[in-house]
Motif scaffolding. Sequence first.
Motif, PDB file in Angstrom:
ATOM      1  N   GLU A   1      37.475  59.993  16.292  1.00  0.00           N
ATOM      2  CA  GLU A   1      36.644  60.156  15.097  1.00  0.00           C
ATOM      3  C   GLU A   1      35.172  60.286  15.481  1.00  0.00           C
ATOM      4  O   GLU A   1      34.435  61.079  14.901  1.00  0.00           O
ATOM      5  N   MET A   2      34.756  59.516  16.484  1.00  0.00           N
ATOM      6  CA  MET A   2      33.365  59.581  16.930  1.00  0.00           C
ATOM      7  C   MET A   2      33.032  60.956  17.506  1.00  0.00           C
ATOM      8  O   MET A   2      32.014  61.560  17.160  1.00  0.00           O
ATOM      9  N   LEU A   3      33.882  61.474  18.384  1.00  0.00           N
ATOM     10  CA  LEU A   3      33.611  62.759  19.029  1.00  0.00           C
ATOM     11  C   LEU A   3      33.519  63.892  18.021  1.00  0.00           C
ATOM     12  O   LEU A   3      32.636  64.746  18.108  1.00  0.00           O
ATOM     13  N   GLN A   4      34.423  63.907  17.066  1.00  0.00           N
ATOM     14  CA  GLN A   4      34.406  64.977  16.075  1.00  0.00           C
ATOM     15  C   GLN A   4      33.188  64.847  15.153  1.00  0.00           C
ATOM     16  O   GLN A   4      32.567  65.841  14.755  1.00  0.00           O
ATOM     17  N   THR A   5      32.811  63.617  14.831  1.00  0.00           N
ATOM     18  CA  THR A   5      31.645  63.393  13.982  1.00  0.00           C
ATOM     19  C   THR A   5      30.365  63.801  14.695  1.00  0.00           C
ATOM     20  O   THR A   5      29.473  64.424  14.105  1.00  0.00           O
ATOM     21  N   VAL A   6      30.263  63.461  15.964  1.00  0.00           N
ATOM     22  CA  VAL A   6      29.099  63.870  16.767  1.00  0.00           C
ATOM     23  C   VAL A   6      28.989  65.395  16.798  1.00  0.00           C
ATOM     24  O   VAL A   6      27.901  65.955  16.624  1.00  0.00           O
ATOM     25  N   THR A   7      30.104  66.065  17.007  1.00  0.00           N
ATOM     26  CA  THR A   7      30.107  67.529  17.056  1.00  0.00           C
ATOM     27  C   THR A   7      29.637  68.119  15.725  1.00  0.00           C
ATOM     28  O   THR A   7      28.812  69.036  15.692  1.00  0.00           O
ATOM     29  N   ALA A   8      30.160  67.585  14.625  1.00  0.00           N
ATOM     30  CA  ALA A   8      29.770  68.090  13.302  1.00  0.00           C
ATOM     31  C   ALA A   8      28.276  67.897  13.063  1.00  0.00           C
ATOM     32  O   ALA A   8      27.579  68.807  12.601  1.00  0.00           O
ATOM     33  N   LEU A   9      27.772  66.717  13.386  1.00  0.00           N
ATOM     34  CA  LEU A   9      26.355  66.431  13.156  1.00  0.00           C
ATOM     35  C   LEU A   9      25.456  67.250  14.078  1.00  0.00           C
ATOM     36  O   LEU A   9      24.354  67.641  13.698  1.00  0.00           O
ATOM     37  N   ALA A  10      25.926  67.510  15.289  1.00  0.00           N
ATOM     38  CA  ALA A  10      25.104  68.229  16.266  1.00  0.00           C
ATOM     39  C   ALA A  10      25.011  69.721  15.961  1.00  0.00           C
ATOM     40  O   ALA A  10      23.975  70.341  16.210  1.00  0.00           O
TER      41      ALA A  10
END
Length: 249
Positions: A59-68
Amino acid sequence: KAVRECKKNGKPVIAIKVGKSEIGKKIAMAHTAAIVGSSQVYDEVFSSEGIITVDDIDEMLQTVTALAYCPKIEKNGVAIIAISGGQCAIVGDISEKLGLNLVKFSEKTKNALEEVVPDFINISNPLDVSLVGEEEYRDYANVLRICLEDENVGLVGVMQDAPYGAGLSTIEHYSKIAKAVVEVFEETNKPIITFTNHSTPYEPKIMQKLIDSGVPFLQGTKETLLSIKHLIDFYTENNVIDKEKKEHS
């Protein structure tokens, strides 16, 4: 202090709180006892400071990607273009549980979509596009443009089924969809997120063009929808999305 400095500069902070369960606490005590404490206290502090909390690394990795990679979202309405009726139902189930705002398309949008998609497709959100784009990629591009033009839509998610080792016909079809997404992505200011409906390795012949073009690319249906929810919540908290509209949508 560090978190507040990030908040002042509009930079998101994402955190995982470990040791929430009895088993987790015992394991954490054996390593870094300092991080063991009341989960309720942590949750309240995270919430008050605008920290995005996630449950696991995926969940963290996908959220970081979306925000970035996503531009700012100005409306909390989400449209999802999916690959089958079954996948649409899965997206609907998860979205409802998360409180994600899958908007109803306007009459103008519905009428425009009816001109492009086959007669047997039910115009709804999530939208099952079935075989659209198999013959001509521009048909898929037009569907994407129509969804983005809907006044209630702030973000469009494009689901792909792209497992590693997919057959040649699948690669050919989905590569056309990828081409359509890249074309529209370069035209619009609204966020487009592409994602696989699985968390397993993707087929690079299909998805690599998206990644190379800077299109946000996530893996996993639930992880992606969680990421979109975090994205919307972050921009709402930072007054990019009108909180009052969010509460009454």
